[in-house]
Design a protein around this motif. Structure first.
Motif, mmCIF file in Angstrom:
data_model
loop_
_atom_site.group_PDB
_atom_site.id
_atom_site.type_symbol
_atom_site.label_atom_id
_atom_site.label_comp_id
_atom_site.label_asym_id
_atom_site.label_seq_id
_atom_site.Cartn_x
_atom_site.Cartn_y
_atom_site.Cartn_z
ATOM 1 N N GLY A 250 0.951 -1.030 0.039
ATOM 2 C CA GLY A 250 0.063 -0.017 -0.098
ATOM 3 C C GLY A 250 0.599 1.355 0.025
ATOM 4 N N ASP B 201 2.395 1.785 3.487
ATOM 5 C CA ASP B 201 3.146 0.790 4.059
ATOM 6 C C ASP B 201 4.646 1.067 4.065
ATOM 7 N N PRO C 128 2.632 -6.267 9.472
ATOM 8 C CA PRO C 128 1.101 -5.892 9.052
ATOM 9 C C PRO C 128 0.307 -5.080 10.109
ATOM 10 N N ASN D 247 1.793 -1.558 9.695
ATOM 11 C CA ASN D 247 1.301 -0.828 8.329
ATOM 12 C C ASN D 247 -0.285 -0.645 8.493
ATOM 13 N N GLY D 248 -1.020 -1.389 9.534
ATOM 14 C CA GLY D 248 -2.435 -0.899 9.560
ATOM 15 C C GLY D 248 -2.662 0.253 10.551
ATOM 16 N N TRP E 298 -1.539 3.137 8.452
ATOM 17 C CA TRP E 298 -2.396 3.714 7.420
ATOM 18 C C TRP E 298 -3.876 4.382 8.136
ATOM 19 N N PRO F 292 -8.310 -1.656 6.390
ATOM 20 C CA PRO F 292 -8.467 -2.630 5.591
ATOM 21 C C PRO F 292 -8.138 -4.269 6.275
ATOM 22 N N GLU F 293 -8.733 -4.979 5.480
ATOM 23 C CA GLU F 293 -8.649 -6.264 6.346
ATOM 24 C C GLU F 293 -7.283 -6.943 5.649
ATOM 25 N N ARG F 294 -6.698 -6.554 5.065
ATOM 26 C CA ARG F 294 -5.201 -6.971 4.648
ATOM 27 C C ARG F 294 -4.285 -6.727 5.519
ATOM 28 N N TYR F 295 -4.628 -5.797 6.598
ATOM 29 C CA TYR F 295 -3.724 -5.692 7.749
ATOM 30 C C TYR F 295 -4.058 -6.422 8.815
#
Length: 286
Positions: free
Chosen positions: A2, A5, A33, A36-37, A40, A52-55
């Motif tokens: 991202g 990130d 992760p 990074n969340g 973000w 976002p769920e990717r984190y």
């Protein structure tokens, strides 16, 4: 990857400074992760639930951010980056400048419980740093930057607080450690400030610390000095060319406010807002 990130270079510096897995209880989920969340959220100013769920789980991001704010981990990481930069000769002490900035508090920031926030071994924090000024509910960030727009110390106060009263605490908060024995470095040789800090007692405070003061004379101080005639003494020295370097603190504040969760305060608790400022400072040093 991202837009907000951590890069591989940043992660390589940051990873050794993060807490290890606790000896008891559940092991930490992988830090990268989760960090990074958190970044973000600080960058976008969104609610924690919108991460976002990717984190991973937003609750994990929020819990780790809050736990580390209570235990002082963010401040420790920032101090470690200061030490590393100074050991490598990358801190521009000569160009130091100080100033403050207001932060408007969102309505979500009001209404914290009227009880001290427990902060691990450091005791309790009784002040949430929410003041009432002409702009409404506000918080103020006091910062001292090096010559490359990176924070050497940062303090939080209520929005109506006077800038110069935080000058000495801001200087005392500068504690750049050394890799070997010896006291931490605390004093830039020169400090640039606007005329709000130009009162005589603050100039004396800098002189006592052997710090060269680059600050224009206040208009009221000038008029009072001229009224006294010869008894008023000489005007304070002012280096107009060196004063041009004060723009580093303005640029540094702008970089801090690129984080939307800092440009507007959404956090109810003061220690969480301070942790967000520490995280932004960490990223500026990275």
């Amino acid at each position: 990857m991202g837009r907000t990130d951590l890069t591989e270079q940043q992660w390589a510096i940051l990873a050794p400074l993060l807490p290890k897995n606790p000896k008891k209880g559940h092991a930490y989920k992988d830090h990268k992760p989760v960090l990074n969340g958190i970044i973000w959220r600080q960058k976008t100013g969104a609610t924690w639930r919108d991460i976002p769920e990717r984190y991973g789980s937003w609750k994990t991001c929020h819990d780790r951010f809050t736990r580390w704010s209570r235990s002082g981990v963010w401040a420790e990481i920032l101090a470690a980056l200061h030490l590393k930069a100074d050991a490598e000769g990358k801190i521009d002490w000569e160009g130091a400048a100080a100033d403050s900035t207001h932060v408007k508090a969102h309505r979500a920031a009001v209404g914290a419980r009227k009880e001290p926030a427990k902060l691990g071994k450091k005791g309790a924090l009784e002040d949430e740093w929410l003041g009432i000024s002409r702009g409404g509910r506000t918080t103020k960030i006091h910062v001292l930057m090096d010559g490359k727009c990176r924070p050497l110390s940062v303090l939080i106060s209520a929005g109506q607080a006077s800038d110069p009263t935080y000058l000495v605490p801001l200087l005392e908060a500068v504690r750049v450690g050394r890799p070997g024995p010896g006291r931490p470095r605390k004093r830039p040789p020169t400090l640039r400030m606007d005329r709000a800090y130009g009162a005589r007692k603050y100039r004396r405070a800098l002189r006592a610390r052997k710090i060269r003061c680059v600050c224009p004379e206040r208009q009221d101080a000038r008029k009072a000095r001229l009224r006294k005639g010869k008894r008023g003494g000489r005007p304070p020295k002012f280096d107009a060319e060196a004063y041009k370097g004060r723009q580093v603190v303005e640029r540094g504040i702008n970089r801090l406010k690129d984080f939307r969760a800092i440009a507007t305060r959404y956090e109810k608790r003061g220690h969480q807002f301070l942790a967000g400022v520490h995280l932004a400072c960490i990223l500026l040093w990275l």
